[in-house]
Design a protein around this motif. Sequence first.
Motif, PDB file in Angstrom:
ATOM      1  N   LYS A   1       0.830  -1.204   0.000  1.00 60.10           N
ATOM      2  CA  LYS A   1       0.000   0.000   0.000  1.00 60.10           C
ATOM      3  C   LYS A   1       0.864   1.253   0.000  1.00 60.10           C
ATOM      4  O   LYS A   1       2.016   1.244   0.439  1.00 60.10           O
ATOM      5  CB  LYS A   1      -0.910   0.014   1.235  1.00 60.10           C
ATOM      6  CG  LYS A   1      -1.896  -1.130   1.286  1.00 60.10           C
ATOM      7  CD  LYS A   1      -2.784  -1.034   2.529  1.00 60.10           C
ATOM      8  CE  LYS A   1      -3.790  -2.175   2.577  1.00 60.10           C
ATOM      9  NZ  LYS A   1      -4.693  -2.068   3.750  1.00 60.10           N
ATOM     10  N   ALA A   2       0.261   2.342  -0.477  1.00 52.64           N
ATOM     11  CA  ALA A   2       0.899   3.649  -0.407  1.00 52.64           C
ATOM     12  C   ALA A   2      -0.195   4.703  -0.283  1.00 52.64           C
ATOM     13  O   ALA A   2      -1.256   4.589  -0.899  1.00 52.64           O
ATOM     14  CB  ALA A   2       1.757   3.919  -1.630  1.00 52.64           C
TER      15      ALA A   2
ATOM     16  N   PHE B   1       9.885   7.747   1.945  1.00 54.62           N
ATOM     17  CA  PHE B   1       9.929   6.445   2.625  1.00 54.62           C
ATOM     18  C   PHE B   1      10.143   6.637   4.125  1.00 54.62           C
ATOM     19  O   PHE B   1      11.119   7.261   4.548  1.00 54.62           O
ATOM     20  CB  PHE B   1      11.049   5.591   2.026  1.00 54.62           C
ATOM     21  CG  PHE B   1      10.856   5.283   0.568  1.00 54.62           C
ATOM     22  CD1 PHE B   1      10.126   4.175   0.169  1.00 54.62           C
ATOM     23  CD2 PHE B   1      11.372   6.138  -0.405  1.00 54.62           C
ATOM     24  CE1 PHE B   1       9.924   3.904  -1.181  1.00 54.62           C
ATOM     25  CE2 PHE B   1      11.177   5.876  -1.755  1.00 54.62           C
ATOM     26  CZ  PHE B   1      10.452   4.762  -2.151  1.00 54.62           C
ATOM     27  N   HIS B   2       9.216   6.084   4.914  1.00 57.45           N
ATOM     28  CA  HIS B   2       9.300   6.211   6.368  1.00 57.45           C
ATOM     29  C   HIS B   2      10.469   5.417   6.923  1.00 57.45           C
ATOM     30  O   HIS B   2      11.051   4.548   6.257  1.00 57.45           O
ATOM     31  CB  HIS B   2       7.994   5.746   7.019  1.00 57.45           C
ATOM     32  CG  HIS B   2       7.676   4.294   6.790  1.00 57.45           C
ATOM     33  ND1 HIS B   2       8.362   3.270   7.403  1.00 57.45           N
ATOM     34  CD2 HIS B   2       6.720   3.688   6.022  1.00 57.45           C
ATOM     35  CE1 HIS B   2       7.863   2.100   7.028  1.00 57.45           C
ATOM     36  NE2 HIS B   2       6.862   2.328   6.172  1.00 57.45           N
TER      37      HIS B   2
ATOM     38  N   MET C   1       3.155   4.972   6.638  1.00 58.71           N
ATOM     39  CA  MET C   1       2.939   5.888   5.521  1.00 58.71           C
ATOM     40  C   MET C   1       2.135   7.108   5.970  1.00 58.71           C
ATOM     41  O   MET C   1       2.364   8.225   5.495  1.00 58.71           O
ATOM     42  CB  MET C   1       2.227   5.166   4.373  1.00 58.71           C
ATOM     43  CG  MET C   1       0.854   4.621   4.704  1.00 58.71           C
ATOM     44  SD  MET C   1       0.150   3.696   3.293  1.00 58.71           S
ATOM     45  CE  MET C   1      -1.488   3.298   3.944  1.00 58.71           C
ATOM     46  N   LEU C   2       1.198   6.915   6.903  1.00 55.21           N
ATOM     47  CA  LEU C   2       0.376   8.024   7.368  1.00 55.21           C
ATOM     48  C   LEU C   2       1.197   9.048   8.125  1.00 55.21           C
ATOM     49  O   LEU C   2       1.067  10.261   7.905  1.00 55.21           O
ATOM     50  CB  LEU C   2      -0.761   7.507   8.253  1.00 55.21           C
ATOM     51  CG  LEU C   2      -1.703   8.577   8.833  1.00 55.21           C
ATOM     52  CD1 LEU C   2      -2.354   9.388   7.716  1.00 55.21           C
ATOM     53  CD2 LEU C   2      -2.769   7.930   9.714  1.00 55.21           C
TER      54      LEU C   2
ATOM     55  N   CYS D   1       3.620   8.208  -0.310  1.00 52.05           N
ATOM     56  CA  CYS D   1       4.275   7.654   0.877  1.00 52.05           C
ATOM     57  C   CYS D   1       3.972   6.161   0.949  1.00 52.05           C
ATOM     58  O   CYS D   1       2.878   5.765   1.378  1.00 52.05           O
ATOM     59  CB  CYS D   1       3.769   8.355   2.138  1.00 52.05           C
ATOM     60  SG  CYS D   1       4.173  10.108   2.221  1.00 52.05           S
ATOM     61  N   PRO D   2       4.887   5.303   0.536  1.00 56.28           N
ATOM     62  CA  PRO D   2       4.667   3.857   0.574  1.00 56.28           C
ATOM     63  C   PRO D   2       4.743   3.319   2.011  1.00 56.28           C
ATOM     64  O   PRO D   2       5.371   3.917   2.889  1.00 56.28           O
ATOM     65  CB  PRO D   2       5.797   3.289  -0.281  1.00 56.28           C
ATOM     66  CG  PRO D   2       6.358   4.476  -1.013  1.00 56.28           C
ATOM     67  CD  PRO D   2       6.141   5.651  -0.122  1.00 56.28           C
ATOM     68  N   GLN D   3       4.104   2.170   2.221  1.00 57.97           N
ATOM     69  CA  GLN D   3       4.143   1.495   3.514  1.00 57.97           C
ATOM     70  C   GLN D   3       5.071   0.295   3.435  1.00 57.97           C
ATOM     71  O   GLN D   3       4.910  -0.582   2.580  1.00 57.97           O
ATOM     72  CB  GLN D   3       2.742   1.029   3.929  1.00 57.97           C
ATOM     73  CG  GLN D   3       2.692   0.265   5.235  1.00 57.97           C
ATOM     74  CD  GLN D   3       3.165   1.099   6.421  1.00 57.97           C
ATOM     75  OE1 GLN D   3       2.691   2.213   6.615  1.00 57.97           O
ATOM     76  NE2 GLN D   3       4.091   0.573   7.202  1.00 57.97           N
TER      77      GLN D   3
END
Length: 268
Positions: free
Chosen positions: A42-43, A62-63, A69-70, A89-91
């Motif tokens: 997910k993103a 990228f976190h 991502m949130l 923002c990908p997870q």
Amino acid sequence: MQPNHTLKAKIWTLLMFISIGTALAQELPKTLEWTIKGQIRKALVYIPASAKTKPTPIIFAFHGHGGTMLNMFRTRGFEKLWPEAIFICPQGLNTVGILTDPEGKKSGWVMSNQTNDNRDLQFFDAMLKTLRTDYNINNSRIYATGHSNGGGFTYLLWTTRANEFAAFAPTATAGGKLIPLLNTPKPGFHLMGEADPLVKPNWQKITYNKILRINGCTQEGSKLDSNITAYTGKNGNDFELFIHSGGHEYPKNANQPIIDFFKKYTKK
């Protein structure tokens, strides 16, 4: 005639609100999904309403390890600073950490440069392919940033996907085993905390010194403000170093400088 004018005014007002509501709905962030190696990925993505018709930049963010991502979306706020760009923002998935989380119970990014086996590089490829298929992408304006493990993944993209990008902005990270593979000059922005207890400043210095060398940067930089020193590179491959007095955290005052940096560069 008065009732008719009143009715027309009400209809006009209603149509205006519908139009505004439609535009806002198009610009609210949405969650997109892909299936990579049998797993749902997910993103969280902000897509400007103009992305179907106008050449549109993309910013990947990228976190860090254990991040979401949130949280990445909320803390960067790039959709407000560059509303004409797609902000994605990908997870990450649960991943064994290099410095923490040896059991891999938290989300992160795989740091292997084996392109065919790395699920996260395949995830990146799929995201970029979808955006190019569904929207009018400005292929000379694709950017990546990431924090900590996400910053390491940004350096991994630099080593494996450099030709897709105009510029990179890793934060609170080090290249590690990737340093010998960082050989493609690109505009770069590196952020470091002077008191980072996790990714040691001397590790980060080794990394950004390699970028200064491959970019052919001047030995002496010029101060842009209290945090940022800019170095002129060959063929437009400049470098900016953002140093703050804190630790491993990401300072909010870095958001605007990163966007300002990205806006300066297009892929050659």
